[in-house]
Design a protein around this motif. Structure first.
Motif, short mmCIF file in Angstrom:
data_model
loop_
_atom_site.label_atom_id
_atom_site.label_comp_id
_atom_site.label_asym_id
_atom_site.label_seq_id
_atom_site.Cartn_x
_atom_site.Cartn_y
_atom_site.Cartn_z
N ASN A 189 0.70 -1.34 0.08
CA ASN A 189 -0.01 -0.01 -0.12
C ASN A 189 0.91 1.20 -0.01
OD1 ASN A 189 1.02 -0.15 2.60
ND2 ASN A 189 -1.13 0.24 3.74
N PHE A 192 5.40 0.96 -5.09
CA PHE A 192 4.70 0.10 -6.43
C PHE A 192 5.67 -0.55 -6.92
CE2 PHE A 192 3.37 0.01 -10.75
CZ PHE A 192 1.82 -0.41 -10.68
N TRP A 222 8.88 -1.08 -23.38
CA TRP A 222 8.80 -0.57 -22.23
C TRP A 222 8.83 -1.67 -21.06
CZ3 TRP A 222 9.48 4.39 -21.72
CH2 TRP A 222 9.15 5.14 -22.86
N GLU A 223 9.48 -1.49 -20.08
CA GLU A 223 9.57 -2.47 -19.03
C GLU A 223 9.35 -1.94 -17.61
OE1 GLU A 223 13.15 -5.58 -19.67
OE2 GLU A 223 13.38 -4.01 -18.41
N THR A 224 8.58 -2.59 -16.99
CA THR A 224 7.90 -2.15 -15.64
C THR A 224 8.06 -3.13 -14.58
OG1 THR A 224 6.33 -0.79 -16.86
CG2 THR A 224 6.15 -0.66 -14.78
N CYS A 248 -1.76 -4.14 -14.67
CA CYS A 248 -2.00 -3.17 -15.86
C CYS A 248 -2.23 -4.06 -16.88
CB CYS A 248 -0.73 -2.68 -16.04
SG CYS A 248 0.73 -3.34 -15.63
N LEU B 130 0.53 8.69 -9.80
CA LEU B 130 0.52 7.17 -9.75
C LEU B 130 -0.69 6.88 -8.37
CD1 LEU B 130 0.90 4.18 -10.40
CD2 LEU B 130 2.74 4.28 -8.92
N LYS B 131 -0.48 7.60 -7.31
CA LYS B 131 -0.90 7.26 -6.08
C LYS B 131 -1.56 8.37 -5.27
CE LYS B 131 2.95 5.20 -4.98
NZ LYS B 131 4.08 5.12 -4.06
N TYR B 133 -3.19 9.04 -1.27
CA TYR B 133 -3.22 8.65 0.11
C TYR B 133 -4.45 9.27 0.61
CZ TYR B 133 1.27 6.57 -0.35
OH TYR B 133 2.40 5.72 -0.58
N LEU B 164 -7.27 1.85 -10.25
CA LEU B 164 -6.92 0.47 -9.95
C LEU B 164 -7.81 -0.28 -8.95
CD1 LEU B 164 -5.31 -2.13 -11.12
CD2 LEU B 164 -3.57 -1.33 -9.05
N THR B 179 -4.93 3.87 0.31
CA THR B 179 -4.02 4.07 -0.89
C THR B 179 -4.89 3.72 -2.11
OG1 THR B 179 -2.17 3.39 0.49
CG2 THR B 179 -1.87 3.50 -2.02
N LEU B 181 -4.57 3.77 -6.23
CA LEU B 181 -3.48 3.85 -7.45
C LEU B 181 -4.30 4.16 -8.65
CD1 LEU B 181 -1.55 0.53 -6.82
CD2 LEU B 181 -0.56 2.72 -6.58
N ASP B 183 -5.01 3.63 -12.36
CA ASP B 183 -4.84 2.26 -13.40
C ASP B 183 -3.37 2.50 -13.92
OD1 ASP B 183 -4.89 0.42 -14.92
OD2 ASP B 183 -6.86 0.69 -15.94
N PRO B 184 -2.70 1.72 -13.46
CA PRO B 184 -1.09 1.86 -14.17
C PRO B 184 -1.31 1.36 -15.63
CG PRO B 184 -1.40 -0.02 -12.54
CD PRO B 184 -2.42 0.62 -12.63
N GLY B 185 -2.34 0.42 -16.08
CA GLY B 185 -2.09 0.19 -17.47
C GLY B 185 -2.55 1.38 -18.32
N LYS B 188 0.84 3.64 -18.44
CA LYS B 188 2.09 3.14 -18.99
C LYS B 188 1.81 3.03 -20.55
CE LYS B 188 3.32 0.03 -15.42
NZ LYS B 188 3.30 -1.38 -15.07
N GLU B 320 9.91 6.94 -3.88
CA GLU B 320 9.37 7.24 -5.02
C GLU B 320 8.82 8.76 -4.98
OE1 GLU B 320 6.20 4.58 -5.74
OE2 GLU B 320 7.40 2.92 -5.85
N PHE B 331 9.50 4.81 -13.33
CA PHE B 331 8.29 3.91 -13.37
C PHE B 331 8.35 2.95 -14.54
CE2 PHE B 331 3.76 3.77 -14.65
CZ PHE B 331 3.47 2.83 -13.68
N GLU B 332 8.73 3.64 -15.77
CA GLU B 332 8.85 2.68 -16.75
C GLU B 332 10.39 2.91 -17.29
OE1 GLU B 332 5.53 2.97 -19.20
OE2 GLU B 332 5.67 5.17 -19.56
#
Lengths: 366, 355
Positions: A189, A192, A222-224, A248, B130-131, B133, B164, B179, B181, B183-185, B188, B320, B331-332
């Motif tokens: 939480n 990431f 891309w790598e994550t 994701c 990304l986040k 709180y 997410l 927390t 997040l 959606d990281p999808g 990215k 972060e 992050f990526e």
């Protein structure tokens, strides 16, 4: 004095050999249960579930930062027709627990592969006084509580358990058991990152398992380092793999042998399922000589994917909606929130129907 | 009327008058005045005296039966819930059934729980945020976070598929910090959700976070008030924070003034509180951490006065920024433009001297 003739002696020796063999087999089979100690299982929460050998149920306890192994004492092989139908499981469980359906949370469903009884992790209450429970449902639809007060069990604490740290918690998103190892996917939480642990079972006193970071690529560029949401342990070409669905959406395969402590592992993206969707559970099954993965999703229904030649699917390089591994959406299965294998030809699902009721039922594997 | 019938009527009346009664006392259901109590066997009590939640499926409550002083009692496995109606039934052969309903009063409590703060504190946030709180003044209930937290666009419309959503919501131990997040999808580059729906936030636009007033706290009482936070969106941030750009202000020996580290950009609030550690000669220095100035300043106040000499702040590389870029890794990572990983995953030392 009884005279034993030659024939009887032979029979006796044969019987003795059979007995010894059976005893050895039983003691070998019982080695996992023998590692568990009776007492109160002090779960702080009950989330992800998976079955191991000998009717041992693994329970993810996110609030307590641990994985529990519980002896369900449920090893009588199932007999009879494979059909379960319990309408309004949430209302029935809440009735037994003396509360209303909106005050319980059903967190996961797992089938004991021996008895085919269905185990359900439940939170009674949603606030500060919430109590974790494990309920089980038999083929007749009878529901009972698995008493945790005095049960043979053991537990493995996850690193970074919330002792001294008030706020950081690892939420256990999924569990799998393969070849004496419990795999635990977690999501913090706070930071990431992917967090996949393998913990040998039987649990040892200080064994905290190894943790690896898994990266996945997208379109080869891309790598994550992203958290795993659900996964299944599965053999591809006789090598154990994890097939994991990420938070994701890509579906990634990774060979278990690459999961070494401290290593950086890059999984191979074999499918991408598109936007606005959350993969929930995955199972592997055989039908007509071929193998398939069945996966339920938050908004894209239940999908079926062949595993044949899965080892040949390389990384996805072009962004398309139906990419890599081909999949088929199963018509008629909607609102499926939980999914597990029931027997060779059926799955069990927990589906949300009219009025928010959750119906538990077996469905034929597509 | 023949005598026999009269006798029967009297017997019937007697039976009715002597009928058992059901009471609820201190959370225990009691069946009193039943002359058949002596016939009760283990396992048959549940059939004679079943207890239900009136509104739910007709499955009996889990609990324990006992016979005490001629009274059959049922103690539920869990305490009775305020606001729930329970139904107790008495059904025995040749006896008129009895049904009794008991409402457990709900104490109306004045709502007091509020959203105390949402991190990041800034009102201008990166496109690839990304986040979030959410800090609450009291423990909350679980299971409805994603229905109670919304992101609205400039016109006030709810933005769908923004966060997410996880089966188990990301709370702290006390259910006081949630927390969420993005959606990281969708954040990215190159993923299908990103290509189909785009990033959840767009540079140049403004958005409002809303937390519903109807959300029940840990005691089942709604929040005191709705919470809103409006913010504008700036450019995406794909860079790892660089400790070389941080400014350390050392305190004076003999004081208990805080040592401060100022950052050129806000960093993750929770990680700032956890991942920085003050040491002297490789042992931890006792004291307290404070994060302020919209998460651009970390301060440490020692328990004991500073001594002249060298100290080190150790920073874990997992720290972060607001976009999930760690010190050791963004992050990526674009693997076609190999970047050199700036830091190893060990702790990064930031030395300073107290004079």
């Amino acid at each position: 004095m009884t005279k034993v003739n030659e024939g009887d002696s032979m029979k006796f020796r044969t019987l003795l050999i059979v007995c010894i063999t059976v005893l050895f087999a039983v003691s070998a089979q019982g080695q996992h249960r023998a590692s568990l100690k009776a007492g109160k299982a002090q779960l702080k929460s009950a989330g992800a579930l998976t079955f191991g050998p000998e009717g041992i149920l693994f329970v993810g306890d996110s609030a307590g930062g641990a994985v529990y192994a519980l002896d369900t004492n449920d090893q009588t092989a199932a007999t009879g027709a494979a059909k379960v139908e319990v309408a309004g499981l949430n209302s029935k469980i809440s009735a037994m627990l003396g509360t209303t359906a909106d005050q319980i949370l059903i967190n996961d469903v797992a089938v004991n592969p021996i008895s085919r009884k269905i185990y359900v992790s439940v939170s009674r209450g949603r606030g500060t006084a919430a109590v974790p429970l494990i309920m089980r449902v038999d083929a007749s639809g009878k529901i009972e509580e698995l008493a945790l007060q005095n049960i043979a069990h053991s537990s493995a604490a996850l690193p970074n358990t919330p002792t001294g740290e008030r706020q950081r918690l690892d939420t256990i998103t999924d569990l799998a058991f393969l070849k004496d190892v419990v795999y635990v996917a977690g999501l913090s939480n706070e930071e990431f990152s992917s967090n996949l642990r393998s913990i040998p079972f039987p649990f040892k006193q200080v064994e905290k398992g190894t943790s690896v970071q898994i990266y996945h690529g997208s379109h080869g560029q891309w790598e994550t380092n992203s958290p795993v949401r659900t996964f299944v342990a599965y053999e591809i070409g006789n090598k154990p793999h994890l097939i994991a669905a990420y938070t994701c959406t890509p579906i990634v395969k990774l060979p278990i042998e690459s999961l070494k402590p401290g290593s950086k592992v890059t999984g191979t993206t074999i499918a991408e399922l598109g936007a606005g969707n959350r993969p929930l559970d995955m199972i592997v099954y055989k039908k007509g000589g071929a193998e398939f993965i069945l996966m339920n999703n938050s908004s894209r229904g239940v999908m079926k994917m062949p595993t044949a030649k899965m080892e040949t699917y390389g990384p996805i390089t072009k962004p398309t909606d139906i990419a890599g591994l081909p999949y088929q959406t199963i018509a008629g299965l909607t609102g499926v929130e939980q999914l597990d294998a029931y027997d060779a030809t059926n799955a069990v699902i927990l589906a949300r129907g009219a009025g928010g009721m959750l119906d538990l039922k077996t469905v034929a594997l597509p | 009327m023949p005598t026999g019938k009269l006798v029967n009527l009297f017997l019937l009346l007697f039976t009715l008058l002597a009928d058992p009664s059901i009471q609820l006392e201190n959370g225990t259901f009691k069946l009193a005045g039943w002359d058949g109590i002596s016939t009760i066997r283990t396992g048959s009590a549940a059939a004679v005296f079943p207890i239900y939640v009136d509104s739910e499926a007709p499955l009996q409550l889990l609990g324990t039966y006992a016979v005490e002083a001629g009274t059959l009692t049922f103690t539920p496995r869990f305490p009775l819930e305020p606001g729930v109606r329970y139904r107790a039934e008495f059904t025995a052969a040749n006896r008129a059934p009895i049904v009794a309903r008991f409402d457990i009063p709900k104490v109306e409590t004045e709502p007091t729980t509020v959203v105390e703060h949402v991190y990041p504190s800034r009102n201008r946030l990166p496109e690839n945020l990304l986040k979030l709180y959410f800090h609450f003044s009291a423990p909350m209930s679980r299971g409805e976070a994603y229905r109670r937290v919304h992101l609205l666009d400039q016109s006030g419309n709810v933005m769908p598929l923004t966060f997410l959503e996880l089966d188990e919501e990301l709370w702290d131990v006390e259910n006081r910090r949630l927390t969420i997040l993005f959606d990281p999808g969708r954040i990215k580059s190159g993923l299908v959700p990103h290509n189909e729906l785009g990033a959840p936030l767009e540079e140049g636009k403004s958005y409002t976070l809303v937390v519903d007033r109807d959300w029940a706290d840990g005691e089942g009482v709604p929040l005191k008030e709705e919470f809103r936070k409006t913010f504008s969106v700036g450019p995406a941030d794909g860079e790892s924070p660089d400790p070389d750009t941080w400014k350390i202000t050392a305190p004076k020996a003999g004081t208990r003034d805080a040592v401060s580290i100022d950052f050129p950009e806000p960093l993750d609030h929770a990680l700032l509180e956890r991942l920085l550690e003050l040491t002297r000669n490789n042992s931890r220095v006792a004291g307290s951490v404070r994060v302020d100035r919209e998460e651009t300043r970390w301060q440490f106040t020692p328990r004991d006065p500073w001594q002249a000499g060298d100290y080190t702040v150790l920073v874990e590389a997992q720290l972060e920024d607001l976009s999930g870029n760690g010190l050791d890794r963004p992050f990526e990572v674009d693997v076609f433009e190999k970047i050199t990983e700036r830091q190893s995953s060990e702790k990064i030392p930031l030395p300073f001297t107290v004079r």
